[in-house]
Design an enzyme around this catalytic site. Structure first.
Site, PDB file in Angstrom:
ATOM      1  N   GLY A   1      -0.593   1.506   9.665  1.00 37.45           N
ATOM      2  CA  GLY A   1      -1.221   2.014   8.445  1.00 37.45           C
ATOM      3  C   GLY A   1      -2.729   2.191   8.596  1.00 37.45           C
TER       4      GLY A   1
ATOM      5  CE  LYS B   1      -4.241  -1.635   2.172  1.00 35.16           C
ATOM      6  NZ  LYS B   1      -5.209  -1.380   3.242  1.00 35.16           N
TER       7      LYS B   1
END
Ligand code: ATR
Length: 473
Positions: A340, A277
């Protein structure tokens, strides 16, 4: 595009009775049967006759390198005999031609890619045989190479290219991406771990029989990625919307190499999961403001301006919350975790003007996240114990503590709920973590992670839909 089921006679579980019964149940989903013989123990003519009688319209006989053994087994039901590239067998060639049986000539590289594939494929094709490459790409870089090889051989119309293992798994579902006329399937429904797929899953999850070369390609990149449920959701949604698209899992170790592959196969869009990501961001042409702020991108689509990155996690997080709690009722929030996922959550809450405090096992990470996002932070000890009871309208749990298989872990075991807060755990497996169970007992409103999972996927699907009709430049 042919679906070929492999009946591997060297496998111990391939007892004649069981296998024949098993094979027949696949008939509606299969176009051809490969009878892969054990060269140490070649099948008898009656065994091959029996296999040919299972009702498959095309049979490939493979695995043998003795001309004599093969000659004994030739039958009119056999469509092709698969031979090693260089095996000399003039009598077999003559007899096969007389019986209308075609030849496949195989080039195999168990690990990695074959040497000089272009030259070898062309040499085989010139003899009238079908060239077949079976190889084992060990990285996204080798998958990219294999796609380039396939592209350079576009003029060889009839060929078979199979990449074994996880990296090239998507080619089992969309063999035309490797220019292959055929895909090979296993009977084993648990075979995903080794990068194989069974005929039922190919049809039920991926709708194989509906697809062709013009089908739009989407997917998900990750490592691991094979057990994600995303293909189940997106493929169902594409079908429901009447769109000719397929969503594939891409096992990726190098995002840059993958982006090269994405260009070659004309990928329209993809979801991004752990661990890519962050790494995908510098490879994109532009990103939404939320991607820059969160530092994480979970969706990429191909637009007229190139690759565009978005993050649907933060909206996905807000959707289940908004459906349960009027947003004006939340003025303060405690966020547990500073990874995250926490970044997306803090970004979403701060953006709403909510006063957010972050706690994390490693306090320094809570501090830097809070400072960066305009929140504040505390030590874990400072929010635990009766003296600190309650105090927040919303508590959000973003760590992996309590996630399957670690389901007994409570990330904040001494935090006392006041029963009036809303408690949201973004973990979706299990659906109710022990943290949420504890919150529920106190009377708090609880929200599990499944809603967020679905909402972020719905957000992705909307982005995928928007680029569906765009022409590739
Ligand atoms: P994600 O993208 O899912 O947020 P991550 O970036 O690796 O994953 O972050 C994991 C978060 O879970 C971190 O806040 C981590 O705490 P540390 O910063 O102290 O490592 C937290 N975490 C993981 N396991 C935990 C556990 N057993 N107890 C408490 N916190 C845990």
């Amino acid at each position: 595009m042919l679906r070929c089921l492999v009946a591997d006679l060297s496998r111990k579980d391939f007892g004649a009775d069981r296998s024949l019964k098993n094979l027949k149940k696949f008939l509606p989903y299969i176009d051809a049967l490969e009878v892969r013989a054990d060269p140490e123990n070649p099948p008898s003519p009656s065994q091959v006759e029996e296999l040919c009688g299972t009702g498959f319209s095309m049979v490939i006989l493979s695995g043998l390198s003795s001309e004599e053994d093969i000659l004994r087994l030739l039958r009119p039901e056999i469509a092709w005999v698969d031979l090693e590239e260089g095996l000399s067998c003039p009598t077999l060639e003559k007899n096969a031609a007389e019986m209308g049986i075609g030849l496949i000539r195989s080039i195999a590289a168990e690990e990695g890619l074959p040497e000089n594939p272009g030259e070898r494929v062309r040499r085989i094709a010139a003899t009238g045989a079908i060239p077949r490459i079976t190889c084992g790409p060990r990285s996204s870089g080798e998958v990219l190479e294999l796609l380039k090889i396939a592209r350079s051989l576009r003029d060889v119309k009839q060929k078979i290219i199979t990449g074994e293992g996880l990296f090239a798994f998507f080619g089992r579902i969309a063999p035309w991406l490797f220019g292959s006329m055929m895909t090979f399937l296993t009977q084993d429904e648990e075979a995903l771990e080794s990068g194989e797929i069974d005929p039922h899953s190919l049809e039920r999850v991926y709708g194989f029989s509906e697809h062709c070369r013009s089908t739009r390609i989407y997917g998900i990149i990750g490592k691991p990625v094979m057990h994600t449920r995303s293909p189940h959701l997106h493929n169902r949604w594409f079908t429901g919307a009447g769109l000719d698209a397929v969503y594939l899992p891409f096992h990726v170790d190098d995002v840059e190499a993958f982006m090269g592959a994405a260009e070659l196969i004309g990928l329209k869009g993809f979801s991004v999961t752990v661990p890519h990501k962050h790494a995908v961001i510098p490879l994109l042409d532009y990103v939404g403001p939320e991607v820059a702020a969160i530092g994480s991108c979970n969706t990429v689509v191909r637009t007229e301006r190139g690759w565009e990155g978005s993050n649907t996690d933060f909206e996905g997080f807000l959707k289940p919350l908004d459906s349960l709690v009027p947003s004006g009722n939340i003025r303060s929030a405690l966020v547990i975790g500073a990874g995250g996922a926490a970044r997306a959550v803090v970004y979403a809450l701060v953006g709403r003007g909510i006063s957010v405090e972050v706690v994390n096992r490693t306090a320094s990470k809570a501090e830097s996240l809070a400072v960066e996002m305009g929140a504040s932070w505390k030590n874990i000890e400072d929010v635990q114990g009766a003296a600190e009871k309650g105090g927040y309208d919303l508590v959000v749990q973003t760590t992996s503590a309590g996630m399957y298989p670690d389901i007994e872990t409570d990330p904040l075991p001494r935090y006392e709920f006041n029963g009036a807060e809303t408690v949201y755990d973004i973990i979706y497996a299990p659906e109710k973590t022990i943290f949420l169970e504890r919150a529920e007992k106190s009377g708090a409103v609880i929200i599990g992670g499944k809603g967020m999972l679905e909402a972020q996927a719905e957000g992705q699907f909307e982005l995928f839909r928007k680029v569906y009709s765009l022409q590739a430049e």
